[in-house]
Motif scaffolding. Structure first.
Motif, PDB file in Angstrom:
ATOM      1  N   ILE A  80      43.046  27.735  34.049  1.00 36.26           N
ATOM      2  CA  ILE A  80      43.125  29.174  34.285  1.00 36.26           C
ATOM      3  C   ILE A  80      41.803  29.617  34.896  1.00 36.26           C
ATOM      4  CG2 ILE A  80      43.428  31.448  33.230  1.00 36.26           C
ATOM      5  CD1 ILE A  80      44.961  30.087  30.979  1.00 36.26           C
ATOM      6  N   SER A  81      41.872  30.298  36.039  1.00 38.42           N
ATOM      7  CA  SER A  81      40.666  30.763  36.724  1.00 38.42           C
ATOM      8  C   SER A  81      40.737  32.266  36.926  1.00 38.42           C
ATOM      9  CB  SER A  81      40.505  30.071  38.089  1.00 38.42           C
ATOM     10  OG  SER A  81      40.411  28.666  37.926  1.00 38.42           O
ATOM     11  N   PHE A  82      39.592  32.929  36.781  1.00 40.71           N
ATOM     12  CA  PHE A  82      39.513  34.383  36.974  1.00 40.71           C
ATOM     13  C   PHE A  82      38.241  34.713  37.725  1.00 40.71           C
ATOM     14  CE2 PHE A  82      37.872  38.528  35.633  1.00 40.71           C
ATOM     15  CZ  PHE A  82      38.938  39.355  35.949  1.00 40.71           C
ATOM     16  N   ASN A  83      38.371  35.587  38.726  1.00 42.54           N
ATOM     17  CA  ASN A  83      37.218  36.072  39.480  1.00 42.54           C
ATOM     18  C   ASN A  83      37.422  37.562  39.713  1.00 42.54           C
ATOM     19  OD1 ASN A  83      35.094  36.631  41.181  1.00 42.54           O
ATOM     20  ND2 ASN A  83      35.409  34.850  42.504  1.00 42.54           N
ATOM     21  N   GLY A  84      36.729  38.386  38.925  1.00 44.60           N
ATOM     22  CA  GLY A  84      36.964  39.821  39.024  1.00 44.60           C
ATOM     23  C   GLY A  84      35.945  40.625  38.261  1.00 44.60           C
ATOM     24  N   VAL A  85      36.376  41.753  37.727  1.00 40.83           N
ATOM     25  CA  VAL A  85      35.469  42.664  37.032  1.00 40.83           C
ATOM     26  C   VAL A  85      36.099  43.136  35.728  1.00 40.83           C
ATOM     27  CG1 VAL A  85      34.357  43.470  39.143  1.00 40.83           C
ATOM     28  CG2 VAL A  85      36.385  44.663  38.287  1.00 40.83           C
ATOM     29  N   THR A  86      35.247  43.562  34.803  1.00 39.62           N
ATOM     30  CA  THR A  86      35.709  44.150  33.552  1.00 39.62           C
ATOM     31  C   THR A  86      34.912  45.406  33.245  1.00 39.62           C
ATOM     32  OG1 THR A  86      36.081  43.761  31.189  1.00 39.62           O
ATOM     33  CG2 THR A  86      34.123  42.761  32.139  1.00 39.62           C
ATOM     34  N   SER A  87      35.585  46.382  32.680  1.00 40.32           N
ATOM     35  CA  SER A  87      34.933  47.643  32.331  1.00 40.32           C
ATOM     36  C   SER A  87      34.049  47.458  31.105  1.00 40.32           C
ATOM     37  CB  SER A  87      35.985  48.713  32.057  1.00 40.32           C
ATOM     38  OG  SER A  87      35.399  49.867  31.513  1.00 40.32           O
ATOM     39  N   LEU A  88      32.965  48.217  31.043  1.00 41.50           N
ATOM     40  CA  LEU A  88      32.064  48.182  29.898  1.00 41.50           C
ATOM     41  C   LEU A  88      32.189  49.446  29.052  1.00 41.50           C
ATOM     42  CD1 LEU A  88      28.872  46.734  31.645  1.00 41.50           C
ATOM     43  CD2 LEU A  88      30.614  45.505  30.342  1.00 41.50           C
ATOM     44  N   SER A  89      33.261  50.204  29.283  1.00 42.24           N
ATOM     45  CA  SER A  89      33.433  51.485  28.597  1.00 42.24           C
ATOM     46  C   SER A  89      33.939  51.332  27.160  1.00 42.24           C
ATOM     47  CB  SER A  89      34.426  52.365  29.366  1.00 42.24           C
ATOM     48  OG  SER A  89      35.705  51.761  29.399  1.00 42.24           O
ATOM     49  N   GLN A  95      40.299  43.506  36.022  1.00 36.86           N
ATOM     50  CA  GLN A  95      41.030  43.306  37.274  1.00 36.86           C
ATOM     51  C   GLN A  95      40.369  42.200  38.070  1.00 36.86           C
ATOM     52  OE1 GLN A  95      41.053  46.185  40.759  1.00 36.86           O
ATOM     53  NE2 GLN A  95      43.188  46.397  40.098  1.00 36.86           N
ATOM     54  N   GLY A  96      41.201  41.317  38.669  1.00 35.94           N
ATOM     55  CA  GLY A  96      40.635  40.254  39.483  1.00 35.94           C
ATOM     56  C   GLY A  96      41.670  39.235  39.909  1.00 35.94           C
ATOM     57  N   GLN A  97      41.248  38.380  40.834  1.00 36.49           N
ATOM     58  CA  GLN A  97      42.113  37.285  41.284  1.00 36.49           C
ATOM     59  C   GLN A  97      42.207  36.228  40.194  1.00 36.49           C
ATOM     60  OE1 GLN A  97      43.632  38.880  44.357  1.00 36.49           O
ATOM     61  NE2 GLN A  97      43.966  36.688  44.190  1.00 36.49           N
ATOM     62  N   THR A  98      43.442  35.848  39.898  1.00 31.07           N
ATOM     63  CA  THR A  98      43.678  34.935  38.777  1.00 31.07           C
ATOM     64  C   THR A  98      44.653  33.843  39.188  1.00 31.07           C
ATOM     65  OG1 THR A  98      43.372  36.771  37.227  1.00 31.07           O
ATOM     66  CG2 THR A  98      44.442  34.785  36.382  1.00 31.07           C
ATOM     67  N   SER A  99      44.398  32.649  38.709  1.00 28.42           N
ATOM     68  CA  SER A  99      45.344  31.549  38.939  1.00 28.42           C
ATOM     69  C   SER A  99      45.569  30.806  37.632  1.00 28.42           C
ATOM     70  CB  SER A  99      44.829  30.583  40.009  1.00 28.42           C
ATOM     71  OG  SER A  99      43.653  29.929  39.573  1.00 28.42           O
ATOM     72  N   ILE A 100      46.815  30.378  37.421  1.00 28.52           N
ATOM     73  CA  ILE A 100      47.204  29.596  36.243  1.00 28.52           C
ATOM     74  C   ILE A 100      47.975  28.381  36.740  1.00 28.52           C
ATOM     75  CG2 ILE A 100      48.473  29.585  34.066  1.00 28.52           C
ATOM     76  CD1 ILE A 100      48.245  32.661  34.074  1.00 28.52           C
TER      77      ILE A 100
END
Length: 288
Positions: A80-89, A95-100
């Motif tokens: 599983i790969s993820f390249n994106g962003v996450t909120s710190l709120s 949200q991001g590009q993901t592959s499984i």
């Protein structure tokens, strides 16, 4: 920070469920108190070795934090790969590009559930843009592949928090042939001591394969799913130009379909309604 041969135990006090992670070996690094941060290592969960690698940018003064992460399960070729962003709120917002990818769907599910009955030994690949919150996961610009099949579309899972029940919606289209046989468990898979030769018993057995008297789902799920493929291979039949609309709500399953070419050059269109008399949910596994 370095951890060797660590062990972590999680307890869900509302259900008394106990989860254990063992053989934790990891190295965590931070260039400063505000990052960038990185971590890599491996652990064992449900008897599966899991290898992970995570890195982030520096903590922003405002906005989202960029993250790159990979999780691998070597035994089943799972990644599983993820390249994106996450909120710190505070609230989950990713949200991001993901592959499984996995060589065995059943093997990948067993990492989560701890159970694998040997079925679903089919490969699976999923790629797309994922958006996740506390209550919903969406896959847009989705590409899904299994065997020689590749399809495109979108999928979403809603009601993650309440689970009353989960709602799975999707729309997949493809110009390829989707072979359903690797995903089906039919009576031919069962060992029998004798063979039934009469036409009546053969028809009865065939109907039981198509419309099961009972159905087990991993959790309480409602669905609204559309599938449009060039061809569908089901048991010994090849159906061309297949469009299926599958809906499940509670105990009721409703499927409408259109087939442009069946064996004998026939066409077919119609609907199938299955209404099970009752349903129950396992308190231990959550299966319905």
């Amino acid at each position: 920070i370095e951890i060797q041969e660590g062990k972590v135990i999680f307890v869900n006090h509302s259900t008394n469920a106990r989860y254990s992670v063992s053989d934790v070996n990891t190295t965590l690094k931070a260039n400063s108190l505000t990052g960038p941060f990185s971590g890599q290592g491996d652990l064992v969960y449900n008897k599966n070795k899991i290898v992970f690698n995570v890195k982030t940018d520096k903590l922003p003064k405002e906005g989202a934090l960029p993250i790159e992460a990979t999780i691998q399960v070597p035994e089943i070729g799972g990644k599983i790969s993820f390249n994106g962003v996450t909120s710190l709120s505070g609230a989950l917002d990713v949200q991001g590009q993901t592959s499984i990818n996995t060589k065995s769907i059943g093997g990948l599910l067993a990492v989560v559930t701890g159970e694998n009955d040997g079925s679903l030994n089919q490969d699976l690949g999923i790629e797309g843009l994922i958006s996740a919150s506390e209550n919903q996961i969406k896959f847009d610009n989705l590409k899904v592949s299994t065997g020689d099949f590749t399809g495109n579309g979108k999928i979403s899972v809603q009601n993650l928090k309440a689970k009353n029940p989960l709602l799975v919606t999707g729309d997949i289209k493809s110009s390829d042939v989707l072979n359903l046989n690797p995903f089906l468990k039919t009576s031919s898979d069962k060992k029998t001591s004798s063979k039934k030769s009469s036409d009546a018993s053969t028809v009865k057995s065939s109907n039981k394969d198509i419309v099961p008297s009972s159905l087990t789902l991993p959790m309480d799920i409602n669905t609204n799913f559309k599938l449009d493929v060039a061809a569908l291979r089901f048991q010994k039949y090849n159906l061309r130009g297949v469009a299926v609309d599958l809906n499940k709500k509670g105990k009721e399953f409703k499927t409408s379909f259109n087939v442009s070419e069946m064996p004998g050059q026939a066409k077919a269109a119609g609907a199938l309604l299955i209404n099970y008399a009752s349903s129950s949910q396992s308190q231990k596994t959550g299966q319905v």
